[in-house]
Design an enzyme around this catalytic site. Structure first.
Site, PDB file in Angstrom:
ATOM      1  N   HIS A 219      94.304  90.684  43.114  1.00 19.36           N
ATOM      2  CA  HIS A 219      94.469  90.203  44.378  1.00 19.36           C
ATOM      3  C   HIS A 219      92.976  90.061  45.084  1.00 19.36           C
ATOM      4  O   HIS A 219      92.973  89.586  46.064  1.00 19.36           O
ATOM      5  CB  HIS A 219      95.472  90.947  45.316  1.00 19.36           C
ATOM      6  CG  HIS A 219      96.957  90.284  44.998  1.00 19.36           C
ATOM      7  ND1 HIS A 219      97.641  90.549  43.928  1.00 19.36           N
ATOM      8  CD2 HIS A 219      97.806  90.145  45.850  1.00 19.36           C
ATOM      9  CE1 HIS A 219      98.494  90.078  44.216  1.00 19.36           C
ATOM     10  NE2 HIS A 219      98.957  89.653  45.025  1.00 19.36           N
ATOM     11  N   SER A 223      93.607  84.879  41.631  1.00 15.95           N
ATOM     12  CA  SER A 223      93.941  84.257  40.291  1.00 15.95           C
ATOM     13  C   SER A 223      92.814  83.441  39.526  1.00 15.95           C
ATOM     14  O   SER A 223      92.276  82.781  40.428  1.00 15.95           O
ATOM     15  CB  SER A 223      95.269  83.695  40.198  1.00 15.95           C
ATOM     16  OG  SER A 223      96.380  84.320  40.664  1.00 15.95           O
ATOM     17  N   LYS A 247     108.271  78.640  40.119  1.00 14.65           N
ATOM     18  CA  LYS A 247     108.282  78.250  38.895  1.00 14.65           C
ATOM     19  C   LYS A 247     108.246  79.404  38.079  1.00 14.65           C
ATOM     20  O   LYS A 247     108.705  79.322  37.145  1.00 14.65           O
ATOM     21  CB  LYS A 247     106.407  77.787  38.996  1.00 14.65           C
ATOM     22  CG  LYS A 247     106.094  77.244  37.877  1.00 14.65           C
ATOM     23  CD  LYS A 247     104.736  76.596  37.845  1.00 14.65           C
ATOM     24  CE  LYS A 247     104.168  75.962  36.789  1.00 14.65           C
ATOM     25  NZ  LYS A 247     102.875  75.263  37.087  1.00 14.65           N
ATOM     26  N   ASP A 248     107.957  80.543  38.444  1.00 14.08           N
ATOM     27  CA  ASP A 248     108.127  81.834  37.711  1.00 14.08           C
ATOM     28  C   ASP A 248     109.587  82.144  37.519  1.00 14.08           C
ATOM     29  O   ASP A 248     110.174  82.604  36.675  1.00 14.08           O
ATOM     30  CB  ASP A 248     107.708  82.987  38.611  1.00 14.08           C
ATOM     31  CG  ASP A 248     106.100  83.033  38.494  1.00 14.08           C
ATOM     32  OD1 ASP A 248     105.493  82.269  37.602  1.00 14.08           O
ATOM     33  OD2 ASP A 248     105.567  83.853  39.248  1.00 14.08           O
ATOM     34  N   GLU A 291     106.814  98.194  13.050  1.00 17.66           N
ATOM     35  CA  GLU A 291     107.043  96.962  13.579  1.00 17.66           C
ATOM     36  C   GLU A 291     106.375  95.608  13.387  1.00 17.66           C
ATOM     37  O   GLU A 291     104.954  96.064  13.379  1.00 17.66           O
ATOM     38  CB  GLU A 291     107.620  97.291  14.981  1.00 17.66           C
ATOM     39  CG  GLU A 291     108.600  98.396  15.117  1.00 17.66           C
ATOM     40  CD  GLU A 291     109.958  97.663  15.228  1.00 17.66           C
ATOM     41  OE1 GLU A 291     110.177  97.088  14.013  1.00 17.66           O
ATOM     42  OE2 GLU A 291     110.708  97.721  15.761  1.00 17.66           O
TER      43      GLU A 291
END
Length: 424
Positions: A219, A223, A247-248, A291
């Site tokens: 922040h 971004s 959108k998220d 894994e």
């Protein structure tokens, strides 16, 4: 807030005003994820993966807490307690499969998030701290996942712990002492199981705390975006809410659809069948593998087969840890002033070669160690280090990037065949 045009929070109702004056939580939420946080207007769906990582971590914490209520960290009954969860606990099968496959979903999301950062240059100034904290989160994830893999106490769990902790013994002088300290004994047993269970329960909360720092660091500069061009003014941004919450939201819905399909239709697809056999110290599996999300690093570990000054085993351990630690230095290895690979044609080619190289390492990590696979692994491991230590620094100095747009708005309008309107 680094954006002078960011809107400030003004409570509309008496209750929110009363709360905000005494505990400025509404103001904080508004500034962090609401209309008071301006975001570049050109973010694509690859920017959803940060939120998806948070959703995956939340699922892991919730399911992990409930599973911990029924799991017994004791070598004699650990395997049976997992079977008890699967068969006797209400919705226990769902919780166990959600937790096991949730780890895979978490790593899929994070690997995509890292790849996006590499492609769009999100590690470059002024976001170095965001990247460094991200690498710390990745290391904590790997430690948490390894300890969680041991807990079911099946054959692959036991022998995975035996093999991975055994590599610490390659460290001169103190190696064996470190291994005994990690296991609480000379072989994986009750002490190791208790230690791994305690840390596996604790570390997700540490990850959550580092994620808070990660978001806080993000922040400050704001971004990044696909062009790599910094925000020039209010016209380059939109409020995070409602544009990117919507959108998220779509991204989260798709994520949970895929997650549900994995749980209900292929819950064991990403696991190993040997882990449904109780741990037996007297019976070694034919092929011990970790894994799937550890396979590229396991391939690097196995690529050293010849002693040279140091034992091959030690070289493998150093290379495995070095393959992750060199990520810390990436912001300074890449000195190109251009961030996004959209404007770096040469870098873009090598980026995709790196992606193919990582898939090759993943294949070798899970394949039998025959001569052909060993050679492929050695070539792929050599290229992995060459990419970061040789290719990236050279390309950043020699490449001729394409011209950058003057602003994010110009890039967005040009994409849609329009032209920026001059300011009056």
């Amino acid at each position: 807030m680094s954006f002078p045009w960011a809107k400030h929070y003004e409570p509309k109702y008496a209750l929110t005003k009363w709360v905000d004056e005494r505990l400025p939580l509404p103001r904080f939420v508004y500034s962090a994820v609401g209309g008071g946080y301006p975001v570049p207007r050109n973010l694509n769906y690859f920017w959803n993966f940060g939120v998806l990582a948070g959703a995956a971590l939340a699922c892991q914490i919730v399911t992990g807490i409930v599973l911990a209520m029924h799991f017994a960290a004791n070598g004699a009954i650990a395997f049976d307690s997992v079977e008890h969860i699967m068969r006797d606990v209400n919705a226990g099968w769902f919780l166990r499969y959600a937790h096991a496959n949730g780890a895979s979903m978490f790593f899929i999301v994070v690997y995509t998030h890292i790849a996006r950062g590499l492609y769009y240059g999100s590690y470059k100034a002024p976001r170095e701290m965001v990247w460094l904290l991200g690498v710390v989160i990745f290391l904590l994830m790997m430690a948490t996942a390894f300890m969680g893999y041991v807990l079911p106490w099946g054959q692959m769990s036991f022998w995975g712990a035996q093999v991975i902790t055994g590599f610490f013994s390659a460290i001169p002088i103190v190696g064996e002492t470190i291994r005994v300290w990690l296991l609480g004994g000379f072989a994986p047993d009750d002490a190791a199981l208790n230690r791994f269970f305690s840390l596996h329960y604790l570390l997700p909360f540490v990850i959550a705390a580092v994620i808070v720092l990660h978001i806080w660091a993000l922040h400050i500069p704001g971004s990044s975006n696909p062009t790599g061009v910094e925000v020039k003014g209010e016209q380059d941004t939109v409020p995070f809410h409602p544009y990117y919450t919507a959108k998220d939201g779509l991204g989260v819905a798709v994520f949970f659809l895929v997650f549900a399909a994995l749980i209900f239709f292929a819950p064991n697809y990403l696991g190993h069948p040997d882990n449904y056999i109780p741990a037996n110290p007297l019976s070694t599996p034919a092929h011990i593998v970790p894994e799937w999300y550890f396979l590229p690093f396991y391939a690097i570990l196995k690529s050293f087969t010849v002693d040279f000054i140091l034992p091959a085993k030690l070289w493998g351990v150093l290379a495995m840890f070095g393959s992750i630690l060199l990520m810390f230095f990436l912001p300074w290895l890449d000195s190109s002033p251009v961030r996004s690979a959209k404007y770096r044609p040469t870098y873009r080619i090598f980026f995709w070669i790196l992606i193919l190289d990582v898939f090759a390492l993943g294949y070798v990590g899970g394949a039998e160690p025959i001569a052909r696979n060993v050679i492929i692994g050695q070539i792929a491991a050599a290229y992995y280090f060459a990419h970061f230590l040789i290719i990236v620094p050279m390309v950043s100095r020699m490449e001729r990037p394409r011209p950058l747009p003057n602003s994010i708005t110009e890039a967005v309008l040009a994409k849609h065949g329009a032209h920026p309107v001059p300011a009056e």
